[in-house]
Motif scaffolding. Structure first.
Motif, short mmCIF file in Angstrom:
data_model
loop_
_atom_site.label_atom_id
_atom_site.label_comp_id
_atom_site.label_asym_id
_atom_site.label_seq_id
_atom_site.Cartn_x
_atom_site.Cartn_y
_atom_site.Cartn_z
N PRO A 352 -15.72 -1.31 -2.38
CA PRO A 352 -14.94 -0.72 -1.35
C PRO A 352 -14.57 0.15 -0.65
N ALA A 353 -15.36 0.58 0.12
CA ALA A 353 -15.38 2.03 0.89
C ALA A 353 -14.12 1.81 1.40
N ALA A 354 -13.25 0.81 1.95
CA ALA A 354 -12.45 0.79 2.52
C ALA A 354 -11.12 1.65 1.99
N PRO A 355 -10.55 1.63 1.38
CA PRO A 355 -9.59 2.46 0.77
C PRO A 355 -9.67 3.83 1.22
N LYS A 356 -11.38 4.55 1.02
CA LYS A 356 -11.30 5.84 0.27
C LYS A 356 -11.53 6.66 1.85
N LEU A 357 -11.93 5.30 2.88
CA LEU A 357 -13.02 5.89 4.63
C LEU A 357 -10.78 6.48 5.45
N MET A 358 -10.18 5.02 5.24
CA MET A 358 -8.87 5.34 5.27
C MET A 358 -7.75 5.70 5.33
N ALA A 359 -8.43 6.55 3.54
CA ALA A 359 -7.23 7.32 2.99
C ALA A 359 -7.77 9.08 3.96
N SER A 360 -9.23 9.07 3.90
CA SER A 360 -9.55 10.46 4.14
C SER A 360 -9.67 10.71 6.02
N MET A 361 -9.46 9.53 6.79
CA MET A 361 -9.41 9.59 8.55
C MET A 361 -7.77 9.86 8.60
N LEU A 362 -7.05 9.55 7.50
CA LEU A 362 -5.49 9.38 7.61
C LEU A 362 -5.26 11.16 7.35
N GLY A 363 -6.11 11.19 6.33
CA GLY A 363 -6.19 13.21 6.10
C GLY A 363 -6.11 13.97 6.87
N GLU A 364 -7.07 13.63 8.12
CA GLU A 364 -8.15 14.53 8.98
C GLU A 364 -6.50 14.46 10.43
N MET A 365 -6.04 13.48 10.28
CA MET A 365 -5.05 13.59 10.99
C MET A 365 -3.83 14.53 11.48
N LYS A 366 -3.14 14.53 11.93
CA LYS A 366 -1.48 16.23 11.57
C LYS A 366 -0.64 14.81 10.91
N ASN A 367 -0.08 15.77 9.97
CA ASN A 367 0.90 15.52 9.07
C ASN A 367 0.90 14.00 9.00
N MET A 368 0.60 13.46 8.58
CA MET A 368 0.51 11.55 8.24
C MET A 368 0.52 11.47 6.81
N GLU A 369 1.40 11.54 6.07
CA GLU A 369 1.49 11.62 4.81
C GLU A 369 1.09 10.04 4.11
N LEU A 370 0.29 10.39 3.43
CA LEU A 370 -0.34 9.43 2.49
C LEU A 370 0.23 8.72 1.51
N VAL A 371 1.13 7.49 1.20
CA VAL A 371 2.52 7.39 0.49
C VAL A 371 1.29 6.60 -0.72
N GLY A 372 1.28 7.34 -1.92
CA GLY A 372 0.94 6.62 -3.23
C GLY A 372 -0.23 6.46 -3.11
N ASP A 373 -1.28 6.06 -4.10
CA ASP A 373 -3.14 6.05 -3.78
C ASP A 373 -2.93 4.31 -3.11
N PRO A 374 -3.80 4.31 -2.76
CA PRO A 374 -4.02 3.64 -1.56
C PRO A 374 -4.93 2.26 -2.80
N LEU A 375 -4.36 1.19 -2.30
CA LEU A 375 -3.98 0.18 -3.36
C LEU A 375 -5.71 -0.89 -3.00
N VAL A 376 -6.62 -1.14 -4.04
CA VAL A 376 -7.81 -1.60 -3.67
C VAL A 376 -7.80 -2.68 -4.31
N ILE A 377 -8.30 -3.53 -3.56
CA ILE A 377 -9.03 -5.27 -3.89
C ILE A 377 -9.81 -5.46 -3.64
N LEU A 378 -10.25 -5.98 -4.78
CA LEU A 378 -11.93 -6.84 -4.95
C LEU A 378 -11.49 -8.07 -4.75
N SER A 379 -12.02 -8.49 -3.32
CA SER A 379 -12.40 -9.73 -2.69
C SER A 379 -10.83 -10.14 -2.49
#
Ligand code: FEO
Length: 404
Positions: A352-379
């Motif tokens: 499951p690469a999607a959670p980290k990729l989304m968090a990383s893309m959002l982290g590169e944007m200005k003042n986008m605060e990630l709330v909590g850790d990404p919730l990872v779903i397996l299937s």
């Protein structure tokens, strides 16, 4: 048949609607077309403020001819050189050989780039604060670079305090016959599309929009004549000035949650809906939920400009992020969406690469605060993960009403 309305005494609306257009800029879906506005000031001198897209050229030329009623055109004011407004410049020049073209240095560079004809002998260059006297009416020019192109300028008619605002304060949607905002329920009929227009067309240029608004120096125009959509009059003017100040500073209009999900087989969609239910149970009202594969991202980005919080949920695809979600996040970044709080749900069956990729893309944007850790779903999400999602919903709700 001519289709003209008087925007103010001696100022005629001579633009036209294109309801056949499916995609504005061949990109943004239109439900009810778009208008290309143009204004004819008939004073001691005559001035046409901007032209139209080639698709409505016939109607436009008929309107201008009827509005001039045999008079010569003295000036063609070019506030914006994007082809949805400048396409008829050469044709107007052909029909009105004495007309001078009023623009700034960048306007004239673009005219040289867009048109084969050498129109330079007609150029009448203006700079910040210059005026053009037409008789009782006078146009004062306000440079508005990057609202929405570098050459953009506004023209303030000083005797009536009428602002010809170029792309600013425009909206999608064709004319209804009612030209003025106070002839209709403007908020109900046009606010959503005005927001979508702003967010997707001008949204990237918030600081430049704020700079242009500042040049008004607190002056509230009596009439705003944009290049798309209704002419603003009455309460719509302070209302839209406030909206523009808010959108341009990337401040949300309200505390609210937009849930946008991508889902191939329904499992990520199920998780997104479960999260939406949990938020609603915690008192979040007016939830928005979008399937990014179905809803054009321009609508989702407009909702992101409106609301304070986002929940993004997507699966992994080819070890990358599902393409429609990837596009949404990249478009939000390109349009400078910022100052939002975001929760992420990512799915994947074996890696499951999607959670980290989304968090990383959002982290590169200005003042986008990630709330909590990404919730990872397996299937698919399991009962055992409900407490983790409940905790994420709690954190999201706790972060509402808390800015900065
Ligand atoms: Fe409506 Fe930037 O053109």
């Amino acid at each position: 048949m001519k289709c003209i309305r008087e925007a103010a005494p001696g100022i005629l609306s001579v633009g036209a609607s294109d309801r056949r257009l499916a995609l504005f800029e061949n990109m943004f879906p239109l439900e009810d077309g778009v208008t290309y506005n143009s204004y004819l000031v008939a004073d001691e001198k005559t001035a046409l403020v901007d032209t139209v897209d080639s698709s409505v050229m016939g109607q436009f030329l008929e309107n201008v001819g009827a509005g001039l009623a045999g008079r010569a055109l003295d000036f063609l004011v070019v506030n914006h050189m994007e082809p949805d407004h400048c396409a008829a410049i050469a044709e107007i020049c052909l029909r009105h050989p004495a007309a001078k073209i009023v623009g700034n240095k960048k306007t004239f560079t673009m005219i040289g780039q867009f048109f084969r004809e050498d129109l330079s002998p007609r150029f009448h260059e203006v700079k910040e604060g210059d005026t053009l006297a037409l008789g009782e009416r006078t146009l004062k020019f306000i440079m508005a670079p990057m609202v929405h192109w570098p050459e953009a300028m506004l023209a303030l008619e000083t005797s009536g305090n009428i602002l010809f605002s170029a792309d600013a304060f425009g909206t999608f949607g064709g004319f209804s016959g009612n030209l003025f905002s106070d002839e209709m329920d403007f908020e109900k009929l046009h606010l959503a599309e005005a927001r979508r227009y702003y967010a997707n067309i001008v949204g990237k240029y918030g600081p430049q929009v704020l700079a242009a608004l500042a040049k008004l120096g607190g002056n509230v125009p009596a009439l705003i004549c944009p290049l798309h959509g209704p002419v603003l009059r009455g309460s719509a003017i302070p209302f839209m000035l406030e909206k523009y100040a808010r959108w341009a500073s990337y401040a949300p209009e309200k505390e609210g949650v937009v849930v946008a999900y991508a889902s191939m087989y329904g499992n990520t969609a199920g998780a997104a809906h479960a999260m939406a239910d949990m938020l609603a149970e915690r008192g979040v009202k007016d939830m928005r939920i979008f399937d990014v594969s179905k809803t054009h991202c321009s609508h989702i980005i407009a909702a992101a400009f409106e609301c304070s919080h986002l929940v993004l949920a997507a699966p992994t695809y080819n070890m990358h992020l599902y393409a429609a979600m990837d596009t949404l996040i990249r478009d939000m970044a390109a349009l400078n969406v910022q100052n939002r709080k975001v929760a992420v749900i990512g799915n994947g069956t074996w890696a499951p690469a999607a959670p980290k990729l989304m968090a990383s893309m959002l982290g590169e944007m200005k003042n986008m605060e990630l709330v909590g850790d990404p919730l990872v779903i397996l299937s698919s999400m399991k009962e055992a993960q409900i407490p983790e999602m409940e905790a994420l919903a709690d954190r999201l709700v706790a972060s509402m009403g808390r800015r900065g």
